[in-house]
Design a protein around this motif. Sequence first.
Motif, short mmCIF file in Angstrom:
data_model
loop_
_atom_site.label_atom_id
_atom_site.label_comp_id
_atom_site.label_asym_id
_atom_site.label_seq_id
_atom_site.Cartn_x
_atom_site.Cartn_y
_atom_site.Cartn_z
N UNK A 98 0.88 -1.19 -0.13
CA UNK A 98 0.05 -0.05 -0.01
C UNK A 98 0.60 1.22 -0.01
N UNK A 102 0.97 4.10 -2.87
CA UNK A 102 0.78 5.70 -2.56
C UNK A 102 1.90 6.51 -2.98
N UNK A 106 1.94 9.35 -5.65
CA UNK A 106 2.46 10.84 -5.21
C UNK A 106 3.37 11.30 -6.29
N UNK A 109 1.86 12.35 -9.47
CA UNK A 109 1.15 13.79 -9.39
C UNK A 109 2.24 14.59 -9.44
N UNK A 119 5.09 13.34 4.71
CA UNK A 119 3.51 13.19 4.86
C UNK A 119 3.41 11.91 5.69
N UNK A 123 1.55 11.71 9.61
CA UNK A 123 0.18 10.74 10.04
C UNK A 123 0.88 9.84 11.03
N UNK A 126 0.48 11.69 14.40
CA UNK A 126 -0.87 11.72 14.53
C UNK A 126 -1.54 10.29 15.04
N UNK B 91 -6.39 14.82 -4.14
CA UNK B 91 -5.57 13.25 -3.93
C UNK B 91 -4.58 13.34 -2.62
N UNK B 92 -3.92 14.46 -2.60
CA UNK B 92 -3.13 14.70 -1.38
C UNK B 92 -3.76 14.26 -0.22
N UNK B 94 -6.52 12.52 0.30
CA UNK B 94 -6.55 11.38 0.37
C UNK B 94 -5.67 10.54 0.88
N UNK B 95 -4.47 10.72 0.36
CA UNK B 95 -3.35 10.09 0.66
C UNK B 95 -3.02 10.18 1.86
N UNK B 96 -3.09 11.51 2.61
CA UNK B 96 -2.86 11.82 4.13
C UNK B 96 -3.96 10.67 4.93
N UNK B 98 -5.18 7.72 3.77
CA UNK B 98 -4.66 6.52 3.65
C UNK B 98 -3.53 6.39 4.77
#
Lengths: 130, 130
Positions: A98, A102, A106, A109, A119, A123, A126, B91-92, B94-96, B98
Amino acid sequence: MIIRLEQSSEQPLYLQIREQVIAAIATGELAVGEALPSVRSLACDLSINLHTVNKAYAVLRDEGYLLMRGRSGAFVADPESHTMQGRGAVEDARMAQELYALALAHRARGGSETEFKDAAAQQAVRAFSE
Amino acid sequence: MIIRLEQSSEQPLYLQIREQVIAAIATGELAVGEALPSVRSLACDLSINLHTVNKAYAVLRDEGYLLMRGRSGAFVADPESHTMQGRGAVEDARMAQELYALALAHRARGGSETEFKDAAAQQAVRAFSE
DNA sequence: GTGTATTTGTTCGTATGTATT
DNA sequence: TAATACATACGAACAAATACA
């Protein structure tokens, strides 16, 4: 344990339950060995069908998060248990896949390697701060 | 562009295509502005229905990876383009989400914050090295 | 230009499986 | 178990674009 469902979400109800049970285990709100509410009572609380809760529990059992002992209910599994080590390894492998997907998305993009690492680290903080 | 499908996979065919197109864009195998094969030709190559390829392309367009110009085909979108910046931000986010869910699941399995960060960093290196 | 054949994405319907009640 | 709604994948037929004699 408090679970909030969004009926209008694109995500199936049983996966919403799964995610929030995992979050409760992660934060310690649900301790190892603790019993979860019965399929019937949780379904009643959430105003949904018991099959939906049952499916969520079954998935969590297959992934190694729960132990289900027939009529005595579902319990939080011990990650340290030898019987669970194998399943944890499988989930770790899935997690790596996964993360790779991702990171590729990224990059597609126009993002940078550092941005992605930052990033992920953000997370992680968090998720591990209570 | 070479795409390999696994018919027996749990993952839908159109998502397998999506993932591999994203990987090709990320690595530069598909350059910005480059045309993708027509839905028919790719479907024929993969021995699947054209609708399945079409759906994959449509998802990639919705996510901002592709531009589709009617019958003239699908092209790799420029991430720097102003019209695509908004979608990239979505999308960023959504990535966070995930990443957060993955970190929580890892914690629920008894993993540590450092372990997760390391795993993410490792996959980032993998994704960004060619 | 004209007519035809080919290629393109789209629209319709169908079959199967999944999610939920 | 049975029933409903949605998702996935397929097939046939369609209409717009393109190529070419």
